[in-house]
Scaffold this motif. Structure first.
Motif, PDB file in Angstrom:
ATOM      1  N   ALA A  84       0.819  -1.211   0.000  1.00 46.15           N
ATOM      2  CA  ALA A  84       0.000   0.000   0.000  1.00 46.15           C
ATOM      3  C   ALA A  84       0.848   1.253   0.000  1.00 46.15           C
ATOM      4  CB  ALA A  84      -0.921   0.007   1.213  1.00 46.15           C
ATOM      5  N   LEU A  86       0.156   4.866   0.977  1.00 43.69           N
ATOM      6  CA  LEU A  86      -0.870   5.650   1.657  1.00 43.69           C
ATOM      7  C   LEU A  86      -0.866   7.081   1.146  1.00 43.69           C
ATOM      8  CD1 LEU A  86      -0.358   4.349   5.301  1.00 43.69           C
ATOM      9  CD2 LEU A  86      -1.915   3.518   3.554  1.00 43.69           C
ATOM     10  N   SER A  90       4.808   9.072   4.859  1.00 42.44           N
ATOM     11  CA  SER A  90       5.706   9.675   5.837  1.00 42.44           C
ATOM     12  C   SER A  90       6.918   8.774   5.915  1.00 42.44           C
ATOM     13  CB  SER A  90       5.025   9.794   7.190  1.00 42.44           C
ATOM     14  OG  SER A  90       5.354   8.720   8.011  1.00 42.44           O
ATOM     15  N   VAL A  91       8.062   9.353   6.178  1.00 41.13           N
ATOM     16  CA  VAL A  91       9.261   8.531   6.289  1.00 41.13           C
ATOM     17  C   VAL A  91       9.876   8.757   7.665  1.00 41.13           C
ATOM     18  CG1 VAL A  91       9.782   8.401   3.846  1.00 41.13           C
ATOM     19  CG2 VAL A  91      10.583  10.347   5.145  1.00 41.13           C
ATOM     20  N   MET A  92      10.562   7.741   8.150  1.00 42.68           N
ATOM     21  CA  MET A  92      11.249   7.867   9.436  1.00 42.68           C
ATOM     22  C   MET A  92      12.342   8.912   9.328  1.00 42.68           C
ATOM     23  SD  MET A  92      12.423   4.363  11.050  1.00 42.68           S
ATOM     24  CE  MET A  92      11.365   3.002  11.250  1.00 42.68           C
ATOM     25  N   ASP A  93      12.588   9.621  10.389  1.00 43.57           N
ATOM     26  CA  ASP A  93      13.686  10.583  10.348  1.00 43.57           C
ATOM     27  C   ASP A  93      15.028   9.876  10.566  1.00 43.57           C
ATOM     28  OD1 ASP A  93      12.966  10.000  12.938  1.00 43.57           O
ATOM     29  OD2 ASP A  93      13.790  11.867  13.710  1.00 43.57           O
ATOM     30  N   THR A  94      16.088  10.542  10.164  1.00 53.52           N
ATOM     31  CA  THR A  94      17.476  10.062  10.265  1.00 53.52           C
ATOM     32  C   THR A  94      17.661   8.640   9.722  1.00 53.52           C
ATOM     33  OG1 THR A  94      17.208   9.329  12.567  1.00 53.52           O
ATOM     34  CG2 THR A  94      18.051  11.563  12.219  1.00 53.52           C
ATOM     35  N   VAL A  95      16.953   8.317   8.640  1.00 54.53           N
ATOM     36  CA  VAL A  95      17.160   7.033   7.969  1.00 54.53           C
ATOM     37  C   VAL A  95      17.357   7.307   6.482  1.00 54.53           C
ATOM     38  CG1 VAL A  95      16.165   4.785   7.454  1.00 54.53           C
ATOM     39  CG2 VAL A  95      15.749   5.823   9.663  1.00 54.53           C
ATOM     40  N   LYS A  96      18.341   6.627   5.893  1.00 55.07           N
ATOM     41  CA  LYS A  96      18.625   6.834   4.480  1.00 55.07           C
ATOM     42  C   LYS A  96      17.641   6.063   3.601  1.00 55.07           C
ATOM     43  CE  LYS A  96      23.550   7.335   5.329  1.00 55.07           C
ATOM     44  NZ  LYS A  96      24.821   6.587   5.354  1.00 55.07           N
ATOM     45  N   GLU A  99      18.471   2.429   3.413  1.00 55.87           N
ATOM     46  CA  GLU A  99      18.170   1.696   4.656  1.00 55.87           C
ATOM     47  C   GLU A  99      16.677   1.410   4.784  1.00 55.87           C
ATOM     48  OE1 GLU A  99      21.840   3.739   7.174  1.00 55.87           O
ATOM     49  OE2 GLU A  99      19.813   4.504   7.358  1.00 55.87           O
ATOM     50  N   LEU A 100      15.881   2.383   4.342  1.00 57.10           N
ATOM     51  CA  LEU A 100      14.434   2.232   4.431  1.00 57.10           C
ATOM     52  C   LEU A 100      13.949   1.102   3.511  1.00 57.10           C
ATOM     53  CD1 LEU A 100      12.590   3.778   6.237  1.00 57.10           C
ATOM     54  CD2 LEU A 100      12.205   5.417   4.428  1.00 57.10           C
ATOM     55  N   LEU A 103      14.948  -2.148   5.018  1.00 56.75           N
ATOM     56  CA  LEU A 103      14.114  -2.424   6.189  1.00 56.75           C
ATOM     57  C   LEU A 103      12.781  -3.035   5.758  1.00 56.75           C
ATOM     58  CD1 LEU A 103      13.715  -2.110   9.279  1.00 56.75           C
ATOM     59  CD2 LEU A 103      12.680   0.106   8.808  1.00 56.75           C
ATOM     60  N   PHE A 104      12.173  -2.426   4.737  1.00 56.62           N
ATOM     61  CA  PHE A 104      10.889  -2.947   4.282  1.00 56.62           C
ATOM     62  C   PHE A 104      11.029  -4.334   3.663  1.00 56.62           C
ATOM     63  CE2 PHE A 104       6.954  -0.411   4.417  1.00 56.62           C
ATOM     64  CZ  PHE A 104       7.382   0.463   5.390  1.00 56.62           C
ATOM     65  N   MET A 130      19.220  11.163   3.284  1.00 57.95           N
ATOM     66  CA  MET A 130      18.206  10.957   4.313  1.00 57.95           C
ATOM     67  C   MET A 130      16.815  11.100   3.681  1.00 57.95           C
ATOM     68  SD  MET A 130      19.574  10.271   7.205  1.00 57.95           S
ATOM     69  CE  MET A 130      21.291  10.230   7.755  1.00 57.95           C
ATOM     70  N   LEU A 146       8.363   1.187  -1.518  1.00 55.62           N
ATOM     71  CA  LEU A 146       8.140   0.478  -0.251  1.00 55.62           C
ATOM     72  C   LEU A 146       6.881  -0.390  -0.338  1.00 55.62           C
ATOM     73  CD1 LEU A 146       8.956   3.253   2.409  1.00 55.62           C
ATOM     74  CD2 LEU A 146      10.476   1.495   1.456  1.00 55.62           C
TER      75      LEU A 146
END
Lengths: 301, 246
Positions: A84, A86, A90-96, A99-100, A103-104, A130, A146
Motif C-alpha cells: 500500500a 498511503l 511519511s518517512v522515518m527521520d534520520t534514515v537513508k 536503509e528504508l 528495512l521494508f 536521508m 516500499l
C-alpha cells in the motif's frame, strides 16, 4: 459489473463506517476480481480513503465485512500479499533511502531485489540521502517502492500521483500499466479523472459515502454524459419535425445552431442525412469523464 | 520474523547514534555535571565515597533522560506522522516493532552505564571491586526498566510539543525529588519520606547499597517492578483505546 466469473481478490459486504454523527462510508458492497485495475473516484470527503483504510485493516468497519484474498485484512498471511502506498507518505527521520528500502524488504517472506526496488523509486542517485530531505514527489515514489517491497499481488494506491510533476506522473502510469500486465490487482483512489480513465478497467464512483456509479470508463461516460448533435440550419426549419425523429429526446435552438439531444448520436446524424434535412456543420458531442463526474456530483447533492 | 526484528533493531540503533541532540543530553551532559559536582572534597555520603555516590546519580540521570525522551518522542512522532500506519500495512507484527525499540533502548542504556563507569574510573579515579562495578551496572539497568515504561506511556500523547514539555517536567521533577541532583540524605525528613517512593531514587538505591556493601533491599525492587507493570499496563490500555476509536 465484469469480473463476475474471475477469481475474487476483494469483497466488501454492506460496509459502513460511522464517525460520531457522520457516515463516512454508507452501506457499500462491491467485489474486485484478481487482475482488475479499479479506480475509486470521487471528490474530497467522498469516503475513498476511509474505504481504502478499511480494506487495509487500518480502520475497522462499524458494520459489514471485508475479505481480501480469502482472509481478513488484519491477517498476517494477507499482509504478505498486499502493498500500500498511503495518501500521506511519511518517512522515518534520520534514515537513508537505501536503509528504508532494506528495512521494508526484511518485513516480507518473499521480497523483490533491492536494486529493482531502488529503480522503482527512481532514487538511484539519492540512495544515501536521508529520506526526510526528499521532495514531496520523490517521497511518493519512495512510498511506491516500499509498497512494492513484498512483491504484492494486490496493490493499493491512495492518490498516488499527488505532488508529482507531469513527467514523473506519466512515468508512474507506465509502471502501473506494466504491473497490470504482470497480473497484479490494483486499487487506486484519485480525483484526477484522466488518471482513472487512462489506467483502470473499472471505475467505482463515490460521493457522500455511497457508490454512485460502477462500471468501465466507457460505461460510466455513456451513462452519465449528455450527448447531442449540433447543426446549423435556416430559421425556417421546423423544430417539431426534428422532435419526431427516432432517438431524439429534446431539440433546442440557439440562434442558427440547433441541438438534437439523444443517446445514439450516430443514428440521429444518419437520419438527418437520409431525410435530406437542410442542415450543415455537423458536430457530435459525446462528453468526457469530467462531465460525467460533475453531473454525477450534482445528482449526489 | 527474526530477520525483521534484527533489521528493525539495526535501524533503531543507527537512529539513536544519528540523533546528536539525544547524545548530548543523555551522555555528555551527565558527564559534565558529574565533573562539576564531584570535585568538592572526599567526604562520604550514605557511607559511600562522594565521587562514587555521585557517579551513580549521574548515570541514573542519563538513563532516565534517554529512556523517557528517546522512546516517547519517537513513538509520538511516528504515530502523528503516519509512519505507524505505514507499518501496520506490512506483515511486521506491532509487538516485534515495539520489542525492537525497547531492546535497543536497553542496549543504549547499557552502553551509557559502561561509558559513565569508564569515565568515573579512568578520569575521576573511582575505585570499586569488579563485583561492585557489575552489580551496580546491573541494578542501574534493571532500574531503568520503569523509565522505558514511562517513555512508552508518554509516547501515547498526541502532540510532540506536549510530550516534550511533560518529559522535561517529569525528568527534572523526579531528578530533584529522587535525590539525583542533591543527596536525599540531606533532605528534610518529610520530603525524604516522599522522595524514597520515586522510581528515580529507587533506581539509584540498589547500586548505592552495593557500593556501601549493604544488602539488596528487595522491598525497593518490588516497588520498581510495580511501577514497571503500572506504566506498561497504562500505556497498553491507552493504545488499545486509541485503536478502537480510530
Amino acid at each position: 459489473m465484469k469480473a463476475r466469473n474471475v477469481e475474487m481478490a476483494i469483497q466488501l459486504s454492506e460496509v459502513t463506517k460511522q464517525y460520531s454523527a457522520k457516515k463516512a462510508v454508507d452501506y457499500i458492497s462491491f467485489t474486485i476480481g484478481k487482475g482488475e485495475i479499479v479506480s475509486i473516484l470521487g471528490p474530497n470527503g467522498a469516503g475513498k480513503t476511509t474505504t481504502i483504510s478499511m480494506m487495509l485493516g487500518l480502520k475497522k468497519p462499524t458494520s459489514g465485512s471485508i475479505q481480501i484474498l480469502g482472509g481478513f485484512p488484519s491477517d498476517r498471511k494477507v499482509k504478505q500479499e498486499i502493498g500500500a502506498m498511503l495518501q500521506e507518505v511519511s518517512v522515518m527521520d534520520t534514515v537513508k533511502v537505501s536503509e528504508l528500502i532494506q528495512l521494508f524488504r526484511s518485513y516480507y517472506d518473499k521480497s523483490l531485489p533491492y536494486e529493482y526496488l531502488l529503480k522503482l523509486s527512481g532514487l538511484e542517485k539519492d540512495a544515501e540521502v536521508m529520506a526526510t530531505s526528499l521532495s514531496g514527489g520523490q517521497k511518493r515514489r519512495l512510498g511506491f517502492a516500499l509498497a512494492m517491497a513484498g512483491d504484492p499481488s494486490v496493490l493499493f494506491l491512495d492518490e498516488p500521483t499527488v505532488g508529482m510533476d507531469v513527467t514523473s506522473r506519466s512515468e508512474f502510469w507506465e509502471m502501473i500499466r506494466s504491473l497490470k500486465d504482470a497480473g497484479k490487482t490494483i486499487i487506486l483512489t484519485t480525483h484526477y479523472l484522466e488518471e482513472a480513465d487512462r489506467l483502470s478497467d473499472r471505475i467505482i464512483m463515490m460521493n457522500h459515502g455511497k457508490i454512485v456509479a460502477d462500471g468501465t470508463p466507457e460505461e460510466i461516460k455513456s451513462h452519465l454524459t449528455v450527448k447531442y448533435v449540433t447543426v446549423t440550419a435556416d430559421a425556417s426549419l421546423e423544430l417539431d419535425t426534428l422532435r419526431t425523429f427516432p432517438g431524439v429526446t429534446e431539440v433546442e435552438r440557439d440562434g442558427e445552431r440547433i441541438k438534437l439531444y439523444g443517446d445514439d448520436t450516430d443514428a440521429i446524424l444518419i437520419h438527418l442525412v437520409r431525410q435530406n434535412i437542410a442542415v450543415r456543420d455537423f458536430d457530435i458531442h459525446k462528453g468526457n469523464l469530467d462531465e460525467a463526474f460533475s453531473n454525477l456530483m450534482k445528482e449526489g447533492v | 520474523m527474526m530477520g525483521a526484528y534484527l533489521a528493525q533493531s539495526k535501524i533503531e540503533l543507527l537512529r539513536t547514534f544519528r540523533n546528536r541532540k539525544s547524545i548530548f543530553f543523555t551522555l555528555l551532559m551527565p558527564i559534565i555535571f558529574y565533573f562539576i559536582m564531584s570535585q568538592n572534597g572526599a567526604e562520604k555520603m550514605g557511607g559511600v565515597e562522594w565521587k562514587a555516590y555521585f557517579l551513580i546519580s549521574m548515570t541514573a540521570y542519563g538513563l532516565m533522560g534517554s529512556s523517557i525522551f528517546n522512546l516517547s518522542l519517537r513513538l509520538v512522532q511516528e504515530r502523528t506522522q503516519g509512519w505507524s500506519h505505514q507499518l501496520k500495512v506490512t506483515p511486521l507484527p506491532p509487538i516485534v516493532y515495539f520489542i525492537a525499540k525497547v531492546s535497543v533502548q536497553l542496549l543504549v542504556n547499557l552502553g551509557q552505564i559502561v561509558v559513565m563507569f569508564l569515565v568515573g574510573h579512568f578520569v575521576n579515579n573511582v575505585e570499586l571491586t569488579a563485583g561492585q562495578w557489575v552489580g551496580a551496572g546491573f541494578w542501574l539497568l534493571i532500574g531503568s526498566l520503569p523509565f522505558l515504561a514511562i517513555g512508552t506511556l508518554f509516547g501515547t500523547m498526541n502532540k510532540i510539543e506536549t510530550a516534550q514539555i511533560i518529559n522535561q517536567i517529569v525528568t527534572l521533577g523526579l531528578s530533584f525529588l529522587g535525590g539525583i541532583f542533591y543527596p536525599i540524605e540531606l533532605f528534610p525528613e518529610w520530603l525524604r519520606k516522599f522522595g524514597e517512593w520515586t522510581p528515580s531514587y529507587l533506581m539509584a538505591s540498589e547500586p548505592r547499597n552495593i557500593l556501601g556493601n549493604q544488602p539488596i533491599d528487595w522491598g525497593n525492587v518490588v516497588i520498581l517492578a510495580v511501577y514497571f507493570l503500572l506504566f506498561t499496563g497504562l500505556a497498553s490500555y491507552i493504545l488499545k483505546k486509541k485503536e478502537v476509536y480510530s
